[in-house]
Design a protein around this motif. Sequence first.
Motif, mmCIF file in Angstrom:
data_model
loop_
_atom_site.group_PDB
_atom_site.id
_atom_site.type_symbol
_atom_site.label_atom_id
_atom_site.label_comp_id
_atom_site.label_asym_id
_atom_site.label_seq_id
_atom_site.Cartn_x
_atom_site.Cartn_y
_atom_site.Cartn_z
ATOM 1 N N ARG A 258 0.831 -1.206 0.000
ATOM 2 C CA ARG A 258 0.000 0.000 0.000
ATOM 3 C C ARG A 258 0.865 1.256 0.000
ATOM 4 O O ARG A 258 0.591 2.232 -0.729
ATOM 5 C CB ARG A 258 -0.911 -0.003 1.230
ATOM 6 N N LEU B 159 1.295 4.251 -2.848
ATOM 7 C CA LEU B 159 1.249 5.675 -2.550
ATOM 8 C C LEU B 159 2.463 6.385 -3.149
ATOM 9 O O LEU B 159 2.348 7.469 -3.729
ATOM 10 C CB LEU B 159 1.215 5.859 -1.029
ATOM 11 N N CYS C 219 -0.971 8.986 5.642
ATOM 12 C CA CYS C 219 -1.569 10.018 4.781
ATOM 13 C C CYS C 219 -1.982 9.424 3.437
ATOM 14 O O CYS C 219 -1.491 8.367 3.029
ATOM 15 C CB CYS C 219 -0.572 11.142 4.541
ATOM 16 N N ASP C 220 -2.870 10.134 2.726
ATOM 17 C CA ASP C 220 -3.199 9.738 1.373
ATOM 18 C C ASP C 220 -2.478 10.652 0.383
ATOM 19 O O ASP C 220 -1.762 11.578 0.787
ATOM 20 C CB ASP C 220 -4.710 9.739 1.136
ATOM 21 N N GLN D 133 -2.924 14.406 0.673
ATOM 22 C CA GLN D 133 -2.223 14.990 1.810
ATOM 23 C C GLN D 133 -0.719 15.100 1.570
ATOM 24 O O GLN D 133 -0.064 15.970 2.141
ATOM 25 C CB GLN D 133 -2.491 14.148 3.063
#
Length: 303
Positions: free
Chosen positions: A24, A28, A71-72, A75
Amino acid sequence: MSRPPTSPPYDGGDQIALAAEQGRICALAAKGQRDLAERAAAYPELFPPRPFDPALFGNVAMAIAFGAPWCDLDQLRITNRAVLWGFAVDWQVDYVAKTRDEIDRLAANCLAVADGAAPAADDPLGRFLAELRDELAAVPAYRTHAPVWRAELRKVLDAMAREWDWKQAAGSGGLPTLDEYLANADNLACTVVNVVHWIHSDDPVTLAHLDALVVASAEVQRILRLVNDLGTYERDLRWGDLNALLLVDDPAVVRRRIDELVGHASELLAPLRDSCPVQADYLARQIGFSSGFYRSTDFWGAL
């Protein structure tokens, strides 16, 4: 059948869950890399393919993703871009500028943009900075905390100019001491990026402790300066850059100083773990990531 060698030592655990989380974070980073590549393509004057190769964009996005994996992409987008801008100004000062007057003009233009001025059409560094300023200014926290960003930006520009002066004087014995070099660690442009990240978060708890976070970040930045130098010594020799290992007789001096700085940083982070634990972890993860990353690679591509 023997178990394949691993590094660091294999410790078991739920490998599916661990790998899923790492995957994941890597996703990102991949999304961040694409965004950085697009911004670099918009400013070809700032980002020549050498040394701004695709791996540099990936390395930046990966460092930020692993530093704040909670954070995504929305962000982290401005944080990634702030790092990229820091690489651009570093390149302009260290390798493009030929005179101190050019560096002074560059700094004056950037500070004017930070203060709200419109950048000149022929100033891509200023135009990229204006993009960052405008995105940051859209956050309510900017109204109160913009002076902190501006002050940290000024520190970066002053530190990069000071390093340029040191390099010009190197042949006549003008190198700094290790203490002077560490006091100039703002040339790494880490704390200014952290300030952008914190202001953009618009988080009241974070912003209430911004002054203490900046102090801790400055100590982390000094650690990263030395960790970087241990990992990039050979490249710095080729590129004609300063490096802490050029200022001491024994590399062990630099390693001991890192240990001392890590100890002091831990003291600064301890109270922050009670007041704003996420941001304390964010700074601690910067130390950890860089300590692992620089063991075998570097951000920059080849000249």
